[in-house]
Motif scaffolding. Structure first.
Motif, short mmCIF file in Angstrom:
data_model
loop_
_atom_site.label_atom_id
_atom_site.label_comp_id
_atom_site.label_asym_id
_atom_site.label_seq_id
_atom_site.Cartn_x
_atom_site.Cartn_y
_atom_site.Cartn_z
N ILE A 49 0.69 0.10 12.53
CA ILE A 49 1.07 -0.48 11.25
C ILE A 49 1.76 -1.82 11.50
O ILE A 49 2.69 -1.89 12.29
N LYS A 50 1.30 -2.84 10.82
CA LYS A 50 1.99 -4.13 10.89
C LYS A 50 3.25 -4.04 10.04
O LYS A 50 3.31 -3.30 9.06
N GLN A 51 4.24 -4.83 10.40
CA GLN A 51 5.54 -4.78 9.75
C GLN A 51 5.46 -4.90 8.23
O GLN A 51 6.09 -4.16 7.50
N HIS A 52 4.69 -5.84 7.73
CA HIS A 52 4.64 -6.08 6.28
C HIS A 52 3.35 -5.58 5.65
O HIS A 52 2.99 -5.99 4.55
N GLU A 53 2.67 -4.66 6.35
CA GLU A 53 1.44 -4.08 5.81
C GLU A 53 1.77 -3.25 4.57
O GLU A 53 2.83 -2.63 4.48
N THR A 54 0.87 -3.28 3.61
CA THR A 54 1.06 -2.46 2.42
C THR A 54 0.23 -1.19 2.55
O THR A 54 -0.89 -1.22 3.06
N LEU A 55 0.81 -0.11 2.09
CA LEU A 55 0.19 1.20 2.23
C LEU A 55 -0.10 1.79 0.86
O LEU A 55 0.64 1.57 -0.10
N THR A 56 -1.15 2.57 0.78
CA THR A 56 -1.43 3.32 -0.44
C THR A 56 -0.52 4.54 -0.45
O THR A 56 0.01 4.94 0.59
N PRO A 57 -0.34 5.16 -1.60
CA PRO A 57 0.45 6.39 -1.65
C PRO A 57 -0.09 7.48 -0.71
O PRO A 57 0.69 8.20 -0.10
N SER A 58 -1.40 7.59 -0.58
CA SER A 58 -1.97 8.59 0.33
C SER A 58 -1.57 8.31 1.77
O SER A 58 -1.19 9.23 2.50
#
Length: 130
Positions: A49-58
């Protein structure tokens, strides 16, 4: 968010990773590679995971080991910052998710220590009756 399945990585590639890490000077990159190779040797899957990566709720729920339903309750409480994409899709920045996870681990640690002290006090009180 790419998942690295430990069972799909040949031991020969892990050995190459270990040889490469041994050539690096002591520092963050070497430590990261050591953690990666150790986890893969132990059969643990990894997420990158990149530091500022955005993730979905899943994705976020999977990283926390929670159901999506429970994660939505946490998001609704405001405990994890998030933003809405489109009309209702939510996104969570990885650093916010990891900060929440660290707070939860710290809270669990405090509860465990509190219980340990309470057990100790109970034992001392019982010793008074002996």
């Amino acid at each position: 968010m790419p998942k690295l399945d430990a069972s799909s990585v040949p031991t020969t590639e892990i050995a190459i990773l270990e040889e490469t890490q041994d050539k690096l000077p002591v520092g963050n990159l070497r430590t990261a590679l050591e953690m990666l190779s150790h986890a893969l040797r132990g059969g643990e899957d990894m997420f990158v995971i990149k530091q500022h990566e955005t993730l979905t709720p899943s994705e976020a729920a999977g990283l926390l080991g929670l159901s999506r339903t429970h994660l939505y309750k946490i998001l609704d409480s405001g405990a994890i910052p998030h933003y809405v994409v489109g009309s209702r899709d939510r996104r969570i920045v990885a650093t916010d998710l990891l900060a929440y996870r660290a707070r939860m681990f710290e809270a669990q640690k405090r509860v465990a220590e509190s219980r340990a002290h309470a057990d100790e006090a109970d034992h001392l009180a019982l010793d008074e009756f002996d």
